[in-house]
Structures are given as structure tokens and as C-alpha cells.
Design a protein around this motif. Structure first.
Motif, PDB file in Angstrom:
ATOM      1  N   GLU A  96       0.742  -1.292  -0.153  1.00 30.62           N
ATOM      2  CA  GLU A  96      -0.019  -0.044   0.046  1.00 30.62           C
ATOM      3  C   GLU A  96       0.898   1.299  -0.075  1.00 30.62           C
ATOM      4  O   GLU A  96       0.683   2.286  -0.754  1.00 30.62           O
ATOM      5  CB  GLU A  96      -0.926  -0.185   1.333  1.00 30.62           C
ATOM      6  CG  GLU A  96      -1.779  -1.021   1.299  1.00 30.62           C
ATOM      7  CD  GLU A  96      -2.793  -1.063   2.344  1.00 30.62           C
ATOM      8  OE1 GLU A  96      -2.823  -0.123   3.128  1.00 30.62           O
ATOM      9  OE2 GLU A  96      -3.289  -2.290   2.814  1.00 30.62           O
ATOM     10  N   GLU A  97       1.896   1.157   0.892  1.00 31.14           N
ATOM     11  CA  GLU A  97       2.868   2.488   0.935  1.00 31.14           C
ATOM     12  C   GLU A  97       3.470   2.777  -0.387  1.00 31.14           C
ATOM     13  O   GLU A  97       3.847   3.738  -0.882  1.00 31.14           O
ATOM     14  CB  GLU A  97       3.759   2.330   2.024  1.00 31.14           C
ATOM     15  CG  GLU A  97       3.224   2.377   3.571  1.00 31.14           C
ATOM     16  CD  GLU A  97       4.496   2.095   4.697  1.00 31.14           C
ATOM     17  OE1 GLU A  97       5.387   1.938   4.229  1.00 31.14           O
ATOM     18  OE2 GLU A  97       3.802   2.306   5.777  1.00 31.14           O
ATOM     19  N   VAL A 116       2.529   2.125  -3.359  1.00 31.03           N
ATOM     20  CA  VAL A 116       1.491   2.765  -4.149  1.00 31.03           C
ATOM     21  C   VAL A 116       1.136   3.982  -3.850  1.00 31.03           C
ATOM     22  O   VAL A 116       1.235   5.094  -4.792  1.00 31.03           O
ATOM     23  CB  VAL A 116       0.267   1.627  -4.155  1.00 31.03           C
ATOM     24  CG1 VAL A 116      -0.882   2.412  -5.503  1.00 31.03           C
ATOM     25  CG2 VAL A 116       0.650   0.255  -4.862  1.00 31.03           C
ATOM     26  N   SER A 117       1.002   4.425  -2.619  1.00 36.09           N
ATOM     27  CA  SER A 117       0.475   5.833  -2.072  1.00 36.09           C
ATOM     28  C   SER A 117       1.500   6.780  -2.145  1.00 36.09           C
ATOM     29  O   SER A 117       1.104   7.852  -2.112  1.00 36.09           O
ATOM     30  CB  SER A 117      -0.155   5.530  -0.849  1.00 36.09           C
ATOM     31  OG  SER A 117       0.908   5.041   0.245  1.00 36.09           O
ATOM     32  N   THR A 118       2.728   6.581  -2.086  1.00 36.66           N
ATOM     33  CA  THR A 118       3.862   7.337  -1.942  1.00 36.66           C
ATOM     34  C   THR A 118       4.492   7.712  -3.476  1.00 36.66           C
ATOM     35  O   THR A 118       5.313   8.534  -3.535  1.00 36.66           O
ATOM     36  CB  THR A 118       4.880   6.990  -1.055  1.00 36.66           C
ATOM     37  OG1 THR A 118       5.510   5.790  -1.572  1.00 36.66           O
ATOM     38  CG2 THR A 118       4.556   6.770   0.346  1.00 36.66           C
ATOM     39  N   LYS A 119       3.672   7.231  -4.456  1.00 35.17           N
ATOM     40  CA  LYS A 119       4.499   7.409  -5.713  1.00 35.17           C
ATOM     41  C   LYS A 119       3.834   8.625  -6.359  1.00 35.17           C
ATOM     42  O   LYS A 119       2.572   8.526  -6.991  1.00 35.17           O
ATOM     43  CB  LYS A 119       4.086   6.249  -6.704  1.00 35.17           C
ATOM     44  CG  LYS A 119       5.212   4.851  -6.381  1.00 35.17           C
ATOM     45  CD  LYS A 119       5.169   4.012  -7.375  1.00 35.17           C
ATOM     46  CE  LYS A 119       6.267   2.817  -7.081  1.00 35.17           C
ATOM     47  NZ  LYS A 119       5.677   1.759  -8.292  1.00 35.17           N
ATOM     48  N   TYR A 160       5.414  16.085  -3.585  1.00 29.38           N
ATOM     49  CA  TYR A 160       4.462  14.850  -4.075  1.00 29.38           C
ATOM     50  C   TYR A 160       3.744  15.040  -5.101  1.00 29.38           C
ATOM     51  O   TYR A 160       4.110  14.246  -6.273  1.00 29.38           O
ATOM     52  CB  TYR A 160       3.808  14.262  -2.707  1.00 29.38           C
ATOM     53  CG  TYR A 160       2.904  13.156  -2.919  1.00 29.38           C
ATOM     54  CD1 TYR A 160       3.322  11.843  -3.113  1.00 29.38           C
ATOM     55  CD2 TYR A 160       1.242  13.230  -3.008  1.00 29.38           C
ATOM     56  CE1 TYR A 160       2.612  10.761  -3.498  1.00 29.38           C
ATOM     57  CE2 TYR A 160       0.694  12.235  -3.260  1.00 29.38           C
ATOM     58  CZ  TYR A 160       1.109  10.983  -3.473  1.00 29.38           C
ATOM     59  OH  TYR A 160       0.163   9.764  -3.716  1.00 29.38           O
ATOM     60  N   TYR A 173       1.357  13.199   4.983  1.00 31.70           N
ATOM     61  CA  TYR A 173       1.043  14.094   3.881  1.00 31.70           C
ATOM     62  C   TYR A 173       0.827  15.344   4.456  1.00 31.70           C
ATOM     63  O   TYR A 173       0.192  15.647   5.312  1.00 31.70           O
ATOM     64  CB  TYR A 173      -0.211  13.482   3.113  1.00 31.70           C
ATOM     65  CG  TYR A 173       0.190  12.237   2.407  1.00 31.70           C
ATOM     66  CD1 TYR A 173       0.911  12.265   1.208  1.00 31.70           C
ATOM     67  CD2 TYR A 173      -0.442  11.038   2.836  1.00 31.70           C
ATOM     68  CE1 TYR A 173       0.881  10.895   0.429  1.00 31.70           C
ATOM     69  CE2 TYR A 173      -0.366  10.075   2.115  1.00 31.70           C
ATOM     70  CZ  TYR A 173       0.594   9.929   1.055  1.00 31.70           C
ATOM     71  OH  TYR A 173       0.644   8.662   0.343  1.00 31.70           O
ATOM     72  N   VAL A 194       1.083   9.006   6.439  1.00 32.46           N
ATOM     73  CA  VAL A 194       1.333   8.311   4.913  1.00 32.46           C
ATOM     74  C   VAL A 194       1.017   6.924   5.067  1.00 32.46           C
ATOM     75  O   VAL A 194       0.353   6.154   4.236  1.00 32.46           O
ATOM     76  CB  VAL A 194       2.798   8.407   4.768  1.00 32.46           C
ATOM     77  CG1 VAL A 194       3.241   7.502   3.630  1.00 32.46           C
ATOM     78  CG2 VAL A 194       3.006   9.898   4.214  1.00 32.46           C
ATOM     79  N   SER A 195       1.425   6.183   6.051  1.00 31.55           N
ATOM     80  CA  SER A 195       1.370   4.700   6.286  1.00 31.55           C
ATOM     81  C   SER A 195       0.139   4.422   7.269  1.00 31.55           C
ATOM     82  O   SER A 195      -0.126   4.968   8.283  1.00 31.55           O
ATOM     83  CB  SER A 195       2.638   4.006   7.187  1.00 31.55           C
ATOM     84  OG  SER A 195       2.425   2.570   7.306  1.00 31.55           O
TER      85      SER A 195
END
Length: 518
Positions: free
Chosen positions: A405-406, A408-411, A461, A480, A499-500
């Protein structure tokens, strides 16, 4: 049914693969499971205390207090006991109830006139009991950034004043959400009613009379020679966590989770609870009626599929600083305590006249939980089970999901709508106070004025959103940072969220709402 068929059925049942039932664990068996848990869950040291039938039957330290000094943990090693402190706060109030100086149903504003919640009606109706049972309507960990990460820049008066700015997420008394700030309020009620600080009251009315050798406030220099150092994992390496070390001074969070104790003292505490408020030395600190009130159920807690399958649990509730559940047909009273690098787990089984305290100086909950389950379930005559492997396997699966999940979400693209200079300025949140966004080299730095650990670089970001990478990498709570803009495209505010999904709920970034200060 004919007798012959009954006999055949009985014989068949007898040969269904029998489970191997456990006995009360021996000292060597406890040593073995603790050793395995310490190695598996990257935990340097642990202390275990067991009381049974009115006696201390096990008191032992394992592993080391500090990975560098290599000094051994023993039964007198002091740990921070985190939220297992909360039962001392409810007990302090119980003593005042016994003395007729307080009622659980007293309105908080009658003792603390400046107390305010977001809703005026809730403020008027809020009772002393409501402070303790986690159904205030606030979200889990609301406002905890005023307490942690330590050191906090907030006083208790400021914390109580800022409660009025925390918006509820459910209606009052409708659902469970774990809270720490209201225990700070409870500690101040103790002070208001008794004329003594929470620290002095607990030390003089509970810890001292019971001879526990534990500390609610400052820890004397003589006791600091045998303290555990908190540890955690960073970049695959076990390191110390200085911010949560036992420094000898009381913390602003004391009534919610600031006590320092050892398993010898906590064994005395368990005996006192099981004896209905009377210590093993014959000193009564609160009445059995008050003990029963503290163990009573007030707020319903959810029961997970895992609890039903592993513990045969049908209900869970929260009392006055205690959790209660049925486990394999036994009523179990318990509470955990969690800080980065320090963990506690206290379990009482009144029907078995049994108590277990586990204290450790690591950050992985698997160590305390695996050891607790192994010991408690053995006393319950449950089949033998490898709880260390059980929790380790579950954690590996969970971390794999979180990592995915991280990733994907931090890209993000790193492309921002505005120039970096356009985001610079001072922003204010109603309860956390001011934060600045300033140039630092080629990037931007976020800094909270009151919560001094919340300082880090802003990584671009996407659009108007950055990710703040905190300077203190042990926090494990990058967030974020989204800038709100007005119709002219000017940055006028900031909202945040972790974020996580694995971020501790006490990092309640989602409760912040910064507005730009001209």
C-alpha cells in the motif's frame, strides 16, 4: 438409541485426535518462550511477574536493559509502564469516592470550571466516569500530538484548554475510541479534589503504602541505576529511542501513561487488585466495592474474528481503566501499555486468582502478547500452541500488505502547482499552535513551535501536497502535508494525514487544520 450404538459413538468420540493440554508453565518453559519471543520480535529485554492464589510464584528478568551496556534485566529493573498507568488514575479517584469527596457521576466542570468540550451540552453533561471510559465522541488518540512525541511543549492547563477545539467524530457516549487527554483531565480532578498533584497523590496514597518501589513522578537518582532503555527497529537495525528513556522527571502525560515501575512492584499491584483493594502487606488503599466498580463494564468494544477463533471470546468491554473479556470461559481483566520502545501487558483472571505482568523494552507488541498468551492459556488448561510463531506469521503478512500500500500511495510526480516560495509562511492550528514552512537549502522545512519533535523536510509529492519526512526517523510517522489554496491560488491553510496505515493512532495528524497567519 440402542446401548450398542451409544457405546460405539462414545468409543469413536474418545479417539478423535486429542489435544495436548498445557499445565501451569514451569520456570524453564517461561524462560524458553521469553527467549524465543525476544529473538523473534527484536526485543532486548523483558521482565515477567506471576501471582497465583495470593502469592508471587514467578519474578524474573530476561535479556538486557540496553543493547550497548549489556546489563541484565532483573525483577527490580524499572520500565515505563505506559497506559497501564491509567488504572492508578482510576484508583486515585476511587479513593476519593471512598472518602466521600467525589462521586463518579460528578460533573467535571464542578471540579474544573475551565473544562470545555467542543459541544457545550457535552461539557455540561461530562462526568468523572466519562473521563475514563473512552466514549467521549472524540476520535481515537484525538489531540495526542500535545503529549507525544516527547518532550511535549504543552502544559496540562494548555491541554485542557485546547480540548474545546477538538471536533467529535461520533455522538457523545455512542461508541468506543481510545483517549489519552481525558486521563490528563482526570489527573487534574484528583488535584482539584485532594489538593495534591496527581503524582504526589498516587505516590503517597497508593505506591508508598503498598511498598511498591515504583514512581508516579520524579524518579530519585538512586533508582536510575537499574532502568531499561527503550529500543526499536530503524532501517533493519535495532537502536535506542532516547526520547522515551526514563529521565527521572515527571512527564505531562503522567496520569495517562507516565508511571515507572518494575515487575516486583506490579506484582504487588496485581495482588492488591485481586484482593479487592487490600495490599499483601495488609494495607487497604481502596474498598472492594470501588474495585468492583472499576472492573465493571461501561463501554462496548468490538470482538474480532481472530479473538473469537483464538480466545473463544464473545464480549469485550471497557471499565474504569480496565478492559474486560471472556477468554475460554474465564473473565479476564487486562490492560496494555505502549510507547515506542517500552511495552507492558497486565492480565488478571479473578476466577483463577491469577495475575501476569509482562514489561519489555522493545517496540514490537508480538513479544508481550506471545508470552502473555503462552502463560495465561497454560493456566487455563488450553492446548499447547506456538504463539510466537502465530504472531510472527501474522505480522509478516500484515507488513507485506502495508508495504504494498505504501509503495503505491507514495508514488507522486513531484510536480507542484506553485513555486516553493509560495508555500512559505506561518500557519496556526487551534490546538497544536503555530508551525512554520521555511526554505532550507533547495527545499522546504516544516517546524512545529510547541511539539518540537515535529520538524522535517517537505518532499514534493503531487500538485499542492508534500510528504514531510521527520528528522527523527524513529517516529515512523511521516505524513502528507496538503496546502489549501484560495480562489486566487494562494496557499492559505494546511491539512495532514499519516502516510502509512501502520502509523500509531496517537499521531493524529488528521485532526489538524492549520490556517495561514499573515
Amino acid at each position: 438409541m440402542p446401548a450398542s450404538r451409544l457405546s460405539a459413538l462414545a468409543a469413536a468420540l474418545m479417539f478423535v485426535a486429542p489435544a495436548v493440554l498445557a499445565d501451569a508453565p514451569t520456570a524453564s518453559e517461561i524462560r524458553d518462550v521469553v527467549k524465543e519471543a525476544l529473538e523473534t520480535f527484536n526485543t532486548p529485554g523483558m521482565a515477567v511477574g506471576i501471582v497465583k492464589d495470593g502469592e508471587v510464584v514467578h519474578l524474573m528478568g530476561y535479556g538486557v536493559r540496553d543493547i550497548y551496556s549489556k546489563e541484565k534485566v532483573d525483577a527490580d529493573t524499572l520500565f515505563r509502564i505506559a497506559s497501564t498507568t491509567k488504572a492508578f488514575t482510576s484508583s486515585a479517584l476511587a479513593i476519593l469516592v471512598d472518602e466521600g469527596k467525589l462521586s463518579w457521576d460528578d460533573k467535571v466542570i464542578d471540579h474544573l470550571p475551565d473544562f470545555r468540550m467542543f459541544d457545550p451540552w457535552v461539557t455540561r453533561e461530562f462526568t468523572v466516569r466519562d473521563l475514563l471510559v473512552h466514549n467521549s465522541g472524540l476520535g481515537s488518540g484525538a489531540g495526542d500530538l500535545m503529549l507525544w512525541p516527547e518532550p511535549s511543549g504543552f502544559s496540562r492547563d494548555e491541554i485542557i484548554k485546547n480540548l474545546r477545539h477538538l471536533k467529535p467524530v461520533t455522538s457523545f457516549r455512542s461508541s468506543y475510541a481510545y483517549d489519552n487527554l481525558l486521563y490528563i483531565v482526570a489527573g487534574e480532578v484528583v488535584k482539584s479534589v485532594s489538593g495534591m498533584s496527581w503524582e504526589d497523590f498516587v505516590q503517597n496514597r497508593i505506591l508508598g503504602p503498598l511498598g511498591m518501589g515504583c514512581y508516579s513522578g520524579d524518579v530519585p537518582d538512586s533508582a536510575l541505576a537499574n532502568v531499561a532503555t527503550p529500543h526499536g527497529m530503524m532501517d533493519g537495525k535495532l537502536v535506542t529511542i532516547p526520547r522515551n528513556a526514563i529521565g527521572g522527571k515527571a512527564t505531562v502525560s503522567a496520569a495517562a501513561g507516565g508511571m515507572v515501575c518494575n515487575v516486583r512492584g506490579m506484582s504487588t499491584w496485581m495482588l492488591t487488585q485481586l484482593r479487592g483493594g487490600e495490599g499483601p502487606n495488609g494495607v487497604r488503599v481502596f474498598s472492594e466495592d470501588r474495585r468492583d466498580e472499576m472492573w465493571a463494564s461501561y463501554t462496548i468494544l468490538p470482538v474480532s474474528k481472530s479473538m473469537r477463533e483464538k480466545d473463544d471470546t464473545h464480549f469485550r468491554t471497557y471499565g474504569l481503566a480496565w478492559r474486560k473479556a471472556d477468554v475460554h470461559g474465564h473473565e479476564v481483566i487486562s490492560h496494555t501499555g505502549t510507547l515506542s520502545g517500552m511495552q507492558a501487558y497486565l492480565t488478571l483472571v479473578p476466577e483463577l486468582d491469577l495475575g501476569l505482568i509482562v514489561l519489555n523494552n522493545g517496540s514490537n507488541y508480538g513479544a508481550r502478547t506471545a508470552v502473555t498468551n503462552t502463560i495465561i492459556k497454560a493456566y487455563m488448561d488450553q492446548p499447547e500452541h506456538d504463539w510466537v510463531k502465530d504472531y510472527h506469521d501474522a505480522q509478516l503478512a500484515y507488513r507485506a500488505r502495508v508495504a504494498e500500500e505504501e509503495e503505491v500511495s507514495t508514488k507522486g510526480s513531484g510536480q507542484m502547482f506553485l513555486s516553493l516560495e509560495a508555500y512559505m509562511g506561518t500557519y496556526r492550528d487551534a490546538w497544536l499552535g503555530e508551525a512554520t514552512v521555511m526554505k532550507d537549502g533547495d527545499g522546504l522545512r516544516f517546524s512545529s513551535r510547541k511539539s518540537v519533535q515535529l520538524t522535517g523536510m517537505l518532499e514534493p509529492y503531487e500538485q499542492n501536497t508534500f510528504i514531510v519526512r521527520w528528522d527523527n526517523r524513529m517516529m515512523g510517522a511521516d505524513a502528507y502535508v496538503r496546502f489549501e489554496t484560495d480562489f486566487d491560488g494562494n496557499a492559505v491553510g494546511i491539512t495532514m494525514r499519516p502516510v502509512s496505515p501502520d502509523t500509531d493512532f496517537s499521531f493524529d495528524f488528521q485532526d489538524l487544520d492549520f490556517k495561514r497567519v499573515e
